[in-house]
Design a protein around this motif. Sequence first.
Motif, PDB file in Angstrom:
ATOM      1  N   ASP A  50       0.835  -1.200   0.000  1.00 21.32           N
ATOM      2  CA  ASP A  50       0.000   0.000   0.000  1.00 21.32           C
ATOM      3  C   ASP A  50       0.874   1.257   0.000  1.00 21.32           C
ATOM      4  O   ASP A  50       2.093   1.192   0.164  1.00 21.32           O
ATOM      5  CB  ASP A  50      -0.978   0.008   1.179  1.00 21.32           C
ATOM      6  CG  ASP A  50      -0.274   0.027   2.526  1.00 21.32           C
ATOM      7  OD1 ASP A  50       0.677   0.803   2.693  1.00 21.32           O
ATOM      8  OD2 ASP A  50      -0.680  -0.727   3.424  1.00 21.32           O
ATOM      9  N   ASP A  52       0.964   3.835   2.104  1.00 20.22           N
ATOM     10  CA  ASP A  52       0.931   4.520   3.395  1.00 20.22           C
ATOM     11  C   ASP A  52       2.351   4.911   3.792  1.00 20.22           C
ATOM     12  O   ASP A  52       3.204   4.059   4.045  1.00 20.22           O
ATOM     13  CB  ASP A  52       0.310   3.614   4.454  1.00 20.22           C
ATOM     14  CG  ASP A  52       0.221   4.274   5.824  1.00 20.22           C
ATOM     15  OD1 ASP A  52       0.502   5.482   5.920  1.00 20.22           O
ATOM     16  OD2 ASP A  52      -0.136   3.579   6.793  1.00 20.22           O
ATOM     17  N   LYS A  55       3.337   3.488   7.289  1.00 20.08           N
ATOM     18  CA  LYS A  55       3.104   2.087   7.651  1.00 20.08           C
ATOM     19  C   LYS A  55       4.181   1.647   8.640  1.00 20.08           C
ATOM     20  O   LYS A  55       5.374   1.917   8.452  1.00 20.08           O
ATOM     21  CB  LYS A  55       3.053   1.188   6.423  1.00 20.08           C
ATOM     22  CG  LYS A  55       4.164   1.344   5.416  1.00 20.08           C
ATOM     23  CD  LYS A  55       3.807   0.574   4.146  1.00 20.08           C
ATOM     24  CE  LYS A  55       4.703   0.945   2.987  1.00 20.08           C
ATOM     25  NZ  LYS A  55       4.271   0.346   1.712  1.00 20.08           N
ATOM     26  N   TYR A 530      -9.034  13.130   8.582  1.00 21.94           N
ATOM     27  CA  TYR A 530      -8.164  12.010   8.941  1.00 21.94           C
ATOM     28  C   TYR A 530      -8.344  11.703  10.426  1.00 21.94           C
ATOM     29  O   TYR A 530      -8.313  12.607  11.264  1.00 21.94           O
ATOM     30  CB  TYR A 530      -6.699  12.327   8.655  1.00 21.94           C
ATOM     31  CG  TYR A 530      -5.776  11.163   8.939  1.00 21.94           C
ATOM     32  CD1 TYR A 530      -5.594  10.163   7.999  1.00 21.94           C
ATOM     33  CD2 TYR A 530      -5.120  11.057  10.160  1.00 21.94           C
ATOM     34  CE1 TYR A 530      -4.768   9.082   8.258  1.00 21.94           C
ATOM     35  CE2 TYR A 530      -4.296   9.975  10.434  1.00 21.94           C
ATOM     36  CZ  TYR A 530      -4.127   8.993   9.470  1.00 21.94           C
ATOM     37  OH  TYR A 530      -3.320   7.917   9.734  1.00 21.94           O
ATOM     38  N   HIS A 580       0.965  13.869  11.032  1.00 21.60           N
ATOM     39  CA  HIS A 580       0.020  13.636   9.932  1.00 21.60           C
ATOM     40  C   HIS A 580      -0.328  14.944   9.221  1.00 21.60           C
ATOM     41  O   HIS A 580      -0.525  14.949   7.997  1.00 21.60           O
ATOM     42  CB  HIS A 580      -1.237  12.953  10.475  1.00 21.60           C
ATOM     43  CG  HIS A 580      -1.027  11.517  10.833  1.00 21.60           C
ATOM     44  ND1 HIS A 580      -0.997  10.507   9.898  1.00 21.60           N
ATOM     45  CD2 HIS A 580      -0.810  10.922  12.036  1.00 21.60           C
ATOM     46  CE1 HIS A 580      -0.780   9.352  10.503  1.00 21.60           C
ATOM     47  NE2 HIS A 580      -0.661   9.571  11.792  1.00 21.60           N
TER      48      HIS A 580
END
Length: 669
Positions: A50, A52, A55, A530, A580
């Motif tokens: 993925d 991300d 991760k 998010y 983030h």
Amino acid sequence: MAYGLKYRSEFVNAQGHSCRLDLFYKDYSGATIALNSGMRAFVLREFNSDNDFYKPIRPQQAEFEILADVVTLESFLFNDDDSVQVQFSWEGNLYWRGWLIQDDFEESWVDSAHFIKLRATEQLSGLNIIAPALPIGSSTPLNFIINAISTTSISNTLDYGIRILNNLFYTSMDDKDILDTNICLDQMYLNNQTFQKTLITFDDYQTILEKINTSFNQTIFQYQGAAYLMRMSEFLTYPNTLPGVQFQPLVIPSRISTAEDYKAYIGIDAEIKPIMPEMLRQVERPFKKFQIDYKYEFPPEILCNESFLKGTFISETATQKNYTLDDWTIYKGSRDSPTAASTTKGRQIDYSTDGEPLDNFAFYNIDDTGGNIYTWIQSCDIKLIAGSWIEIDFDTFFNSALGFNDFKVAQVLFIRNDSIQYRYGLSMQGQWILSPDNTFDNAAIPFLTGSQEAGTSRRYFNTNVRSNPVPYNGIVKVLFIARFNELSGAIRQIKNLKFNINTLVNGKNDVKIIGDYDLLTKTENIKQNYQTTSYLDDGENPYWKGVIFDEFGERTGDNWYRMQYQSESFTFKRQKAIAHWLLNRRYRQLISGNFYCISWSSNERPIGLMSRFIFSDDAPTKQFMIVNLQEIDFVSCQWKATLIETYDSTLDATLTDYPPHSFDFLYQE
């Protein structure tokens, strides 16, 4: 266990680099056999595909072809997953190591030639099947991580150590102003109950790694044989050199500072070149809200061996099994100066003649050697903070036919943790009664009591008390207690013990509050948000899972800062929200492409998951990192991956213009 080099394959790749593939077999001591490789002599790809950026685990899987001229497919078949260790070296230096996968073989027949395709893994992707052996009590996140990877090929070995990039600190820690090899990961502590699922089971190693790394926005992967543990948001704020630490076990010094920029250039005249002129460019839209939740979760037990299930098997008959009783100590005499009792304690399970369980209880025998004195089993000490309160519930049975009312069965004792150590006892009404002479033996210290009817039938009576808030920080302990002359020769039996600690949340006792969150909210009218969870935080209750303690055993608070921004004073999960926000505060480019040249730093080092790429022709102000590595072919020197934009010198000059912050509670629906 010794490994011997059985097979070796050597080749020179398209860039002229010498490469070597070694297969080490368990307990092998013979000569080394040369192998001939196929066209795809060594290919490495990321297991998790993925995109991300955060991760928490990035395992890699190797694939390699071998000509079946001096070997057959059966040469590699074993029942043990650790029978064959695979090591791949680049210019004489180890690049990757793993274990041969024993359930993934292929053999292709091309005319008269047979090619065997083998695969290997670091076992990072298989940690979910390994039962953990956790440190006892509390330990550092670094220790939990090293413990989790100890069964993989990137364990913290003497040869390769571990590289760490994490510049987050708490105000009580020694940061890099004190020593440039300091990190937070070995200056903070977590209780191992953070990872406890049931009374006797814990999270697997993969879940432990994921919980810690997710909370830090951290990941772990292999590069040049070593474990790289990196807080990925550092790449968003350090555009040039990143200050890190290299651990070197049993070497002096045991850790050294590192400073690398990990930059490689892609372009017509650069070291790395696109294979085809077209590449796929996409964008990721920013979010409006960045919410980090922390759930208030208690472990299955707070008192040590609250369930009475921990203990060693002793003996059994057709209708009974007996075990020792761990973490409970049997005493007699004075509660202020106790001495060891000469009688026994343990756990017993009774069965019917048909083998059906009838009863399961902890027990102790009342000591009669000292006359009119008390005997008790005592729990471990438990810390309480001022304003918290406890609930205790248990069933008691006397193995006696006598009846009684308001009989003494237990004491809950509290001592203030300060220079003046006031002593209290818990009453049946939930009050903390202060000892007039500051001793636990004083007659004013109350007992928890119960009643039992006369007769021989097996009947337990229940005791349940909810206390008032404790007035100070201190220590509480539970005593199941009896006196010899009150029940001559009796055995005390206890079961179904439940012990909880509660704290005021938001200044009140609101049972609907199940957690809290930190929230950053941008002013733009963006519809997507998010939201994620941090498993670690500065919790108010020291017995919640994931509460962080400093090196002095105190709970952390809103005093976390990044080394670059030492004026910050934020909660732990607000720092996670910032990480983030840094990634998704604006549009980010994603580029997927095929590239030639697998080296950087003047062609001296191969690329890895920590590499930063600059497109010198098309995007010279931007930096990109691999978010999904499809493969690296070490023969053709070609690789393909999806890259994500991490920095732009024209857009990211200011990285502390945080959006408005808010804090609130999560409520049960």
